[in-house]
Design an enzyme around this catalytic site. Structure first.
Site, mmCIF file in Angstrom:
data_model
loop_
_atom_site.group_PDB
_atom_site.id
_atom_site.type_symbol
_atom_site.label_atom_id
_atom_site.label_comp_id
_atom_site.label_asym_id
_atom_site.label_seq_id
_atom_site.Cartn_x
_atom_site.Cartn_y
_atom_site.Cartn_z
ATOM 1 N N ASP A 1 78.592 53.019 60.174
ATOM 2 C CA ASP A 1 79.464 52.227 59.586
ATOM 3 C C ASP A 1 78.675 51.069 59.289
ATOM 4 O OD1 ASP A 1 81.143 50.307 58.529
ATOM 5 O OD2 ASP A 1 82.810 50.550 60.069
ATOM 6 N N ASP B 1 82.345 49.888 49.079
ATOM 7 C CA ASP B 1 82.662 48.691 48.462
ATOM 8 C C ASP B 1 83.897 48.112 49.215
ATOM 9 O OD1 ASP B 1 82.582 46.620 46.885
ATOM 10 O OD2 ASP B 1 83.009 47.571 44.990
ATOM 11 N N GLY C 1 79.304 58.703 45.782
ATOM 12 C CA GLY C 1 80.883 58.941 46.012
ATOM 13 C C GLY C 1 81.493 59.525 44.867
ATOM 14 N N TYR D 1 81.214 58.254 41.932
ATOM 15 C CA TYR D 1 80.522 58.291 40.883
ATOM 16 C C TYR D 1 79.624 59.611 40.465
ATOM 17 C CZ TYR D 1 81.161 53.308 39.666
ATOM 18 O OH TYR D 1 81.402 52.001 39.486
#
Length: 202
Positions: free
Chosen positions: A32, A56, A145, A147
């Site tokens: 993470d 994000d 991801g 995109y």
């Protein structure tokens, strides 16, 4: 000289893969990104700098409203941020001083400027890190991801961009860590590292 040394990271409970280049360190870890301390944390942002999902969203949730306030000020000055560029804000509650918001390209066919824009994302992260005086930087796998950038292609671009900066002495950053979201991404980045790093650093 390049030295390769796998290490087990008990905190992350994952294998951590490191490569040393002279006095610099390049590493990969599954984890993470909001929980790994660094001077600066890279974020996979959108061009509106308005927050979103994936990395994000996780960064904004963990860092709190201070990050968005910083982006509000930047948007008031520049509007949107184009693909391939990046901006920096404070890191709020994250274990860092700065967040560098890099806007990755949306993958179409690989022949529409995506490789150049993706490489520029990582180069801009390192350039802004230098401007901010940071020594450690964590980075996500930008554009992989929603995109849609294929991980095998994106990993090679990411590794090559960072390796070139580190091995060429083009940055003062001493440690760059790619924080990857699963074992599949880790394996792709590890394969890219073993393929590219010895060539770049030789």
């Amino acid at each position: 000289m390049v030295s390769v040394y796998p290490k087990y990271n008990a905190v992350m409970l994952r294998a951590e893969f490191k490569i040393g280049i002279k006095d610099r360190e390049f590493s990969l870890v599954v984890g993470d990104i909001t929980k790994i301390p660094a001077d600066a944390i890279g974020n996979a942002a959108n061009s509106r700098l308005a927050g979103g999902g994936g990395v994000d969203g996780a960064i904004h949730r963990a860092g709190g409203p201070a990050i968005m306030r910083g982006l509000d000020e930047i948007r008031a000055r520049i509007g949107q941020c184009p693909a391939g560029d990046a901006v920096a804000t404070s890191a709020g509650k994250l274990p860092a001083q700065w967040v560098i918001h890099a806007v990755g390209p949306i993958y179409r066919d690989g022949r529409s400027g995506e490789p150049t824009a993706l490489r520029s994302c990582y180069e801009r992260c390192l350039e802004l890190s230098d401007e901010l005086g940071t020594r450690t930087l964590t980075l996500p796998a930008i554009s992989t991801g929603v995109y849609g950038y294929p991980m095998d292609l994106a990993s090679k671009i990411a590794v090559a961009a960072v390796a070139s900066k580190l091995s060429g002495g083009e940055t003062r950053v001493e440690r760059v860590t790619f924080v990857l979201f699963d074992d599949t991404a880790f394996r792709q980045f590890a394969a890219a590292t073993l393929e590219i790093m010895p060539t770049v650093a030789s």
